[in-house]
Design a protein around this motif. Structure first.
Motif, PDB file in Angstrom:
ATOM      1  N   UNK A  57      32.269  -7.313  26.882  1.00 32.70           N
ATOM      2  CA  UNK A  57      32.227  -7.676  27.886  1.00 32.70           C
ATOM      3  C   UNK A  57      32.990  -9.361  28.219  1.00 32.70           C
ATOM      4  N   UNK A  58      31.847 -10.376  27.451  1.00 29.85           N
ATOM      5  CA  UNK A  58      32.173 -11.700  27.047  1.00 29.85           C
ATOM      6  C   UNK A  58      33.757 -11.558  26.913  1.00 29.85           C
ATOM      7  N   UNK A 115      22.119  -7.159  34.075  1.00 29.28           N
ATOM      8  CA  UNK A 115      22.446  -7.774  35.501  1.00 29.28           C
ATOM      9  C   UNK A 115      20.959  -7.416  36.551  1.00 29.28           C
ATOM     10  N   UNK A 116      21.225  -6.388  36.995  1.00 34.60           N
ATOM     11  CA  UNK A 116      20.015  -6.316  37.488  1.00 34.60           C
ATOM     12  C   UNK A 116      18.433  -6.779  37.245  1.00 34.60           C
ATOM     13  N   UNK A 174      14.174 -18.307  35.737  1.00 29.34           N
ATOM     14  CA  UNK A 174      14.173 -20.069  35.928  1.00 29.34           C
ATOM     15  C   UNK A 174      15.371 -21.041  35.646  1.00 29.34           C
ATOM     16  N   UNK A 175      16.021 -20.474  35.126  1.00 31.58           N
ATOM     17  CA  UNK A 175      17.504 -21.336  34.893  1.00 31.58           C
ATOM     18  C   UNK A 175      17.784 -21.269  35.641  1.00 31.58           C
ATOM     19  N   UNK A 176      19.301 -22.308  35.154  1.00 31.52           N
ATOM     20  CA  UNK A 176      20.010 -22.842  35.949  1.00 31.52           C
ATOM     21  C   UNK A 176      21.435 -21.876  35.729  1.00 31.52           C
ATOM     22  N   UNK A 177      21.044 -20.694  34.306  1.00 28.96           N
ATOM     23  CA  UNK A 177      22.793 -20.260  34.138  1.00 28.96           C
ATOM     24  C   UNK A 177      22.581 -19.269  33.925  1.00 28.96           C
ATOM     25  N   UNK A 178      23.689 -18.501  34.371  1.00 30.22           N
ATOM     26  CA  UNK A 178      23.780 -16.994  34.374  1.00 30.22           C
ATOM     27  C   UNK A 178      24.485 -16.326  33.421  1.00 30.22           C
ATOM     28  N   UNK A 179      24.060 -15.890  33.696  1.00 29.97           N
ATOM     29  CA  UNK A 179      24.717 -14.298  32.955  1.00 29.97           C
ATOM     30  C   UNK A 179      26.565 -14.325  32.591  1.00 29.97           C
ATOM     31  N   UNK A 180      26.959 -14.732  33.386  1.00 29.68           N
ATOM     32  CA  UNK A 180      28.732 -15.320  33.111  1.00 29.68           C
ATOM     33  C   UNK A 180      28.968 -16.387  32.707  1.00 29.68           C
ATOM     34  N   UNK A 226      28.393 -15.732  29.080  1.00 25.22           N
ATOM     35  CA  UNK A 226      29.636 -15.145  28.537  1.00 25.22           C
ATOM     36  C   UNK A 226      30.366 -16.099  27.969  1.00 25.22           C
ATOM     37  N   UNK A 227      30.775 -16.985  28.638  1.00 29.61           N
ATOM     38  CA  UNK A 227      31.894 -18.633  28.951  1.00 29.61           C
ATOM     39  C   UNK A 227      31.188 -19.112  27.094  1.00 29.61           C
ATOM     40  N   UNK A 228      30.200 -19.043  27.053  1.00 31.75           N
ATOM     41  CA  UNK A 228      29.199 -20.215  25.970  1.00 31.75           C
ATOM     42  C   UNK A 228      29.276 -19.004  25.296  1.00 31.75           C
ATOM     43  N   UNK A 229      29.515 -17.680  24.805  1.00 32.91           N
ATOM     44  CA  UNK A 229      29.936 -16.906  23.978  1.00 32.91           C
ATOM     45  C   UNK A 229      31.409 -17.116  23.681  1.00 32.91           C
ATOM     46  N   UNK A 230      32.327 -16.446  23.980  1.00 34.39           N
ATOM     47  CA  UNK A 230      33.813 -17.057  24.089  1.00 34.39           C
ATOM     48  C   UNK A 230      33.834 -18.879  23.367  1.00 34.39           C
TER      49      UNK A 230
END
Length: 113
Positions: A106-107, A47-48, A12-18, A21-25
Motif C-alpha cells: 500500500x505504501x 488500521x482497526x 500514544x504516538x503523533x505518528x499515524x499509519x499514513x 507510509x510516507x516514511x517508507x516511501x
C-alpha cells in the motif's frame, strides 16, 4: 534462518499509519534494501487496532544481531510495544504470478488500497 516481528501500538504516538507510509516511501524501503543478511522485510499495519509493525527474515541469528536503523522508533517516539524473535523451521515459496516482491504494498502503490 531467523525471523523477527515487531509491533507498535500507535495510540500514544503523533505518528499515524499514513505518516509512516510516507516514511517508507521516502527512506525506509531504500535503506533496508541494502541491509546485509536481511532476506526479506515487510511492513504491516492494522488500521482497526491502530498498530504498525514489521516482519523481518534474516539469513542467520548472527545477521539478526546487526545494528538496525531505528528511525521508526525515533519517529513513533518509543520502542516497539512488542518484539518477538524466532528460529525458522522451514521456508517455501508457493506458485505465484508476481515475479518480484520489491516495490509492492500500500505504501508504494497507493492506488492498490
Amino acid at each position: 534462518m531467523h525471523a523477527m516481528i515487531v509491533w507498535w501500538d500507535l495510540d500514544r504516538s503523533r505518528q499515524t499509519i499514513e505518516s509512516l507510509r510516507d516514511f517508507l516511501r521516502e527512506e525506509a524501503v531504500d535503506r533496508f534494501s541494502r541491509m546485509a543478511g536481511l532476506r526479506l522485510k515487510f511492513w504491516i499495519s492494522d488500521e482497526a487496532a491502530n498498530r504498525w509493525g514489521a516482519v523481518l527474515l534474516w539469513e542467520s541469528r548472527q545477521a539478526a544481531t546487526a545494528p538496525v536503523p531505528n528511525r521508526a522508533a525515533e519517529l513513533i517516539g518509543y520502542p516497539p510495544t512488542e518484539r518477538h524473535a524466532f528460529d525458522v523451521e522451514a521456508t517455501v515459496e508457493g506458485d505465484f504470478a508476481l515475479a518480484a516482491l520489491s516495490g509492492r504494498g500500500l505504501a508504494l502503490t497507493p492506488d492498490a488500497g
